[in-house]
Design a protein around this motif. Sequence first.
Motif, PDB file in Angstrom:
ATOM      1  N   ARG A 145     -33.247 -22.346  36.945  1.00  0.00           N
ATOM      2  CA  ARG A 145     -33.515 -22.216  35.504  1.00  0.00           C
ATOM      3  C   ARG A 145     -33.887 -23.565  34.903  1.00  0.00           C
ATOM      4  O   ARG A 145     -34.801 -23.674  34.096  1.00  0.00           O
ATOM      5  CB  ARG A 145     -32.303 -21.631  34.782  1.00  0.00           C
ATOM      6  CG  ARG A 145     -32.568 -21.420  33.281  1.00  0.00           C
ATOM      7  CD  ARG A 145     -31.385 -20.894  32.551  1.00  0.00           C
ATOM      8  NE  ARG A 145     -30.386 -21.944  32.519  1.00  0.00           N
ATOM      9  CZ  ARG A 145     -29.109 -21.752  32.266  1.00  0.00           C
ATOM     10  NH1 ARG A 145     -28.649 -20.560  32.032  1.00  0.00           N
ATOM     11  NH2 ARG A 145     -28.266 -22.769  32.263  1.00  0.00           N
ATOM     12  N   LEU A 148     -37.419 -24.393  35.788  1.00  0.00           N
ATOM     13  CA  LEU A 148     -38.336 -23.593  34.973  1.00  0.00           C
ATOM     14  C   LEU A 148     -38.402 -24.109  33.532  1.00  0.00           C
ATOM     15  O   LEU A 148     -39.477 -24.108  32.923  1.00  0.00           O
ATOM     16  CB  LEU A 148     -37.931 -22.122  35.000  1.00  0.00           C
ATOM     17  CG  LEU A 148     -38.131 -21.419  36.339  1.00  0.00           C
ATOM     18  CD1 LEU A 148     -37.496 -20.024  36.326  1.00  0.00           C
ATOM     19  CD2 LEU A 148     -39.608 -21.334  36.696  1.00  0.00           C
ATOM     20  N   ASP A 152     -41.675 -25.393  31.640  1.00  0.00           N
ATOM     21  CA  ASP A 152     -42.028 -24.861  30.329  1.00  0.00           C
ATOM     22  C   ASP A 152     -42.264 -25.988  29.327  1.00  0.00           C
ATOM     23  O   ASP A 152     -43.234 -25.958  28.563  1.00  0.00           O
ATOM     24  CB  ASP A 152     -40.929 -23.916  29.837  1.00  0.00           C
ATOM     25  CG  ASP A 152     -41.320 -23.172  28.584  1.00  0.00           C
ATOM     26  OD1 ASP A 152     -42.404 -22.557  28.573  1.00  0.00           O
ATOM     27  OD2 ASP A 152     -40.538 -23.211  27.606  1.00  0.00           O
TER      28      ASP A 152
END
Length: 173
Positions: A145, A148, A152
Amino acid sequence: MPQSFTTLRLGSLTFNPVEKASTKSPGFVKEPTVKDRMHVVVFVLDGSTLDVLSGGVVSKLKDIKRLVVDRGIPQLAFLTKMDKICETANKDVSKMFTSSVLEDAVNKAADIVAIPRSHVLPVKNYEKETQLKTDINILALTALREALMFADDFLENQFELEQENSQTLNTRD
């Protein structure tokens, strides 16, 4: 012709880690779009071997780090096998963030790669387990996470840069 074990083929692109990429490499994109660029780099380090990394390996990691920074790509490190260096974490993975031994390993990895320690994420490898374990999965999913989220953030920054460049071009016209 059989593929060399050092060569990786992805569609029409060929990646050979032994050879440096160049503008003459097949599939090289001279003006990459955002979708063609790396969004995040994750260094995966074996926490149980940090003390025995050769100077050459550390130097290569720092070279890669410099290239990544020059291109504005965010970076993280996943520190594996943390259970191998701390008996407490081996018995109970939920103690991963309270162990001074593991804190020292995170600090050492952060120094080696020259990134903030908050960008070094400990994980435990499945090795002898025969069933999935929630605590181990949580560490891996937390690390994923985080990667990611970094990707992002990179994409948001690229979008903002494109917007700024577009506005600059419009004011010139």
